[in-house]
Scaffold this active site. Structure first.
Site: not given
Ligand SMILES: [Zn+2]
Length: 209
Positions: A125, A128, A197
């Protein structure tokens, strides 16, 4: 003199007729005010969650699975969600990544840096660092967005029904920080038949050591 009086009579007549219709006017004004009040109330109700969310959501307890950069599962942990203000996210992220992750925007197809990447590694991510996808599940969907047939761990992503833009889709976000990642569709390849996606801007690729 009579001529000059005539307009006065007409004015009076006009005034009288306005006065006689005053209850109607008041009623219309009341209805208009009520409509405005209702609209305002509806707007307030609609905005309320967003305003609260923008201010600072409450941290929640979540379960996520930790992985090292080679994609090796380390352990499952119970933690709390990463919560920051919009300003803090804006400072941390590029304008593009901020709009996509924090406001559920979508990058232009074929514009991101990972749709055509075939290197071995994991995708974390951008907000984070939570591990999200492994390159071994990445496939060429032809859509111009990085596509995977499953997340690295079911716990690490959260799927939410999304009805924006007149479509019914399933939005995918990071479990640890609520970053919007993209959507999942059921037209993917085997073995899952799913197509995650994703937006490149929501991800940070870490090459396998
Ligand atoms: Zn995250």
């Amino acid at each position: 003199m009579f001529d000059s009086d005539s307009p006065t009579e007409k004015e009076r007549g006009g005034l009288a007729s306005e006065q006689s219709s005053a209850p109607g006017l008041q009623r219309r004004a009341f209805l208009a005010t009520s409509a405005a009040t209702l609209a305002g109330l509806a707007l307030w109700q609609w905005r309320k969650p967003r305003v609260l969310q923008a201010a600072r959501p409450e941290p929640r307890e979540v379960t996520i699975v930790l992985f090292d950069d080679s994609g090796q599962l380390l352990r499952t942990i119970h933690t709390t969600t990463v919560v920051k203000t919009q300003d803090d996210w804006r400072k941390q992220l590029s304008p593009n990544a901020f709009e996509i992750t924090r406001h559920a925007d979508t990058e232009m197809a074929f514009s991101g840096k990972y749709w055509n990447l075939h290197e071995k590694g994991i995708y974390r991510c951008i907000c984070c660092d939570n591990a999200l996808f492994d390159s071994s599940t990445k496939f060429d969907s032809g859509t111009g967005w990085p596509s995977f047939w499953q997340p690295i761990a079911r716990e690490n992503v959260t799927e939410i029904r999304d009805t924006t833009f007149g479509m019914v889709r399933t939005a995918v976000s990071c479990t640890q920080c609520d970053a919007h990642l993209g959507h999942v569709f059921d037209d993917g390849p085997e073995p899952t038949g799913l197509r995650y996606c994703m937006n490149s801007a929501s991800l940070r690729f870490v090459k396998a050591p």
